[in-house]
Design a protein around this motif. Structure first.
Motif, PDB file in Angstrom:
ATOM      1  N   THR A 100      37.362 -26.347 -18.945  1.00 48.17           N
ATOM      2  CA  THR A 100      36.361 -25.966 -17.886  1.00 48.17           C
ATOM      3  C   THR A 100      35.083 -26.766 -17.882  1.00 48.17           C
ATOM      4  O   THR A 100      34.497 -27.267 -16.872  1.00 48.17           O
ATOM      5  N   LEU A 101      34.556 -27.020 -19.196  1.00 48.55           N
ATOM      6  CA  LEU A 101      33.320 -27.805 -19.395  1.00 48.55           C
ATOM      7  C   LEU A 101      33.569 -28.968 -18.937  1.00 48.55           C
ATOM      8  O   LEU A 101      32.874 -29.670 -18.248  1.00 48.55           O
ATOM      9  N   GLU A 102      34.817 -29.663 -19.222  1.00 48.62           N
ATOM     10  CA  GLU A 102      35.221 -30.995 -18.789  1.00 48.62           C
ATOM     11  C   GLU A 102      35.225 -31.139 -17.217  1.00 48.62           C
ATOM     12  O   GLU A 102      34.558 -32.030 -16.611  1.00 48.62           O
ATOM     13  N   ARG A 103      35.785 -30.127 -16.503  1.00 50.22           N
ATOM     14  CA  ARG A 103      35.791 -29.994 -15.129  1.00 50.22           C
ATOM     15  C   ARG A 103      34.395 -30.082 -14.494  1.00 50.22           C
ATOM     16  O   ARG A 103      34.198 -30.810 -13.605  1.00 50.22           O
ATOM     17  N   ILE A 104      33.567 -29.266 -14.958  1.00 42.29           N
ATOM     18  CA  ILE A 104      32.343 -29.173 -14.518  1.00 42.29           C
ATOM     19  C   ILE A 104      31.583 -30.411 -14.398  1.00 42.29           C
ATOM     20  O   ILE A 104      30.794 -30.768 -13.636  1.00 42.29           O
ATOM     21  N   VAL A 161      30.081 -28.535 -32.214  1.00 41.97           N
ATOM     22  CA  VAL A 161      30.470 -27.201 -31.998  1.00 41.97           C
ATOM     23  C   VAL A 161      31.836 -27.267 -31.444  1.00 41.97           C
ATOM     24  O   VAL A 161      32.509 -28.207 -30.842  1.00 41.97           O
ATOM     25  N   SER A 162      32.833 -26.343 -31.736  1.00 45.83           N
ATOM     26  CA  SER A 162      34.057 -26.154 -31.266  1.00 45.83           C
ATOM     27  C   SER A 162      34.327 -25.208 -30.367  1.00 45.83           C
ATOM     28  O   SER A 162      33.574 -24.166 -30.302  1.00 45.83           O
ATOM     29  N   PHE A 163      35.213 -25.551 -29.431  1.00 46.37           N
ATOM     30  CA  PHE A 163      35.391 -24.613 -28.213  1.00 46.37           C
ATOM     31  C   PHE A 163      36.530 -24.206 -27.959  1.00 46.37           C
ATOM     32  O   PHE A 163      37.294 -25.077 -28.363  1.00 46.37           O
ATOM     33  N   VAL A 195      26.055 -30.674 -19.927  1.00 45.05           N
ATOM     34  CA  VAL A 195      26.568 -29.398 -19.334  1.00 45.05           C
ATOM     35  C   VAL A 195      26.341 -28.372 -20.363  1.00 45.05           C
ATOM     36  O   VAL A 195      25.524 -27.326 -20.141  1.00 45.05           O
ATOM     37  N   VAL A 196      26.438 -28.541 -21.597  1.00 48.32           N
ATOM     38  CA  VAL A 196      26.520 -27.696 -22.622  1.00 48.32           C
ATOM     39  C   VAL A 196      24.722 -27.609 -22.884  1.00 48.32           C
ATOM     40  O   VAL A 196      24.367 -26.260 -23.224  1.00 48.32           O
ATOM     41  N   ARG A 197      24.126 -28.647 -22.960  1.00 43.46           N
ATOM     42  CA  ARG A 197      22.520 -28.517 -23.027  1.00 43.46           C
ATOM     43  C   ARG A 197      21.790 -27.720 -21.945  1.00 43.46           C
ATOM     44  O   ARG A 197      21.070 -26.804 -22.123  1.00 43.46           O
ATOM     45  N   GLU A 198      22.479 -27.957 -20.602  1.00 42.02           N
ATOM     46  CA  GLU A 198      21.898 -27.217 -19.564  1.00 42.02           C
ATOM     47  C   GLU A 198      22.157 -25.570 -19.784  1.00 42.02           C
ATOM     48  O   GLU A 198      21.411 -24.823 -19.635  1.00 42.02           O
TER      49      GLU A 198
END
Length: 69
Positions: free
Chosen positions: A31-35, A22-24, A46-49
């Protein structure tokens, strides 16, 4: 549409988890990295959740399918 056969790992006998790429947009990925860092988990976790929550919101009867639920 025919259902695909489940592939099983040799070592555990568990079904293999499908993989995807997946490309973001850069801001979203940051933001995903920070979470992930705050939760001390991987970005993939995080992406699976997030995907599980999205599917649960869209199709409530699907919640827990494929996860022993």
């Amino acid at each position: 549409m025919a259902a695909k056969a489940k592939h099983v790992t040799k070592s555990t006998g568990e079904p293999k988890m499908p993989r995807t790429s997946v490309s973001f947009p850069p801001e979203l990925y940051a933001t995903l990295e920070r979470i992930a860092k705050e939760k001390k988990v991987s970005v993939a976790w995080v992406v699976r959740e997030a995907a599980e929550k999205y599917v649960g919101d869209q199709w409530p009867l699907f919640v827990g399918k494929g996860q022993g639920g």
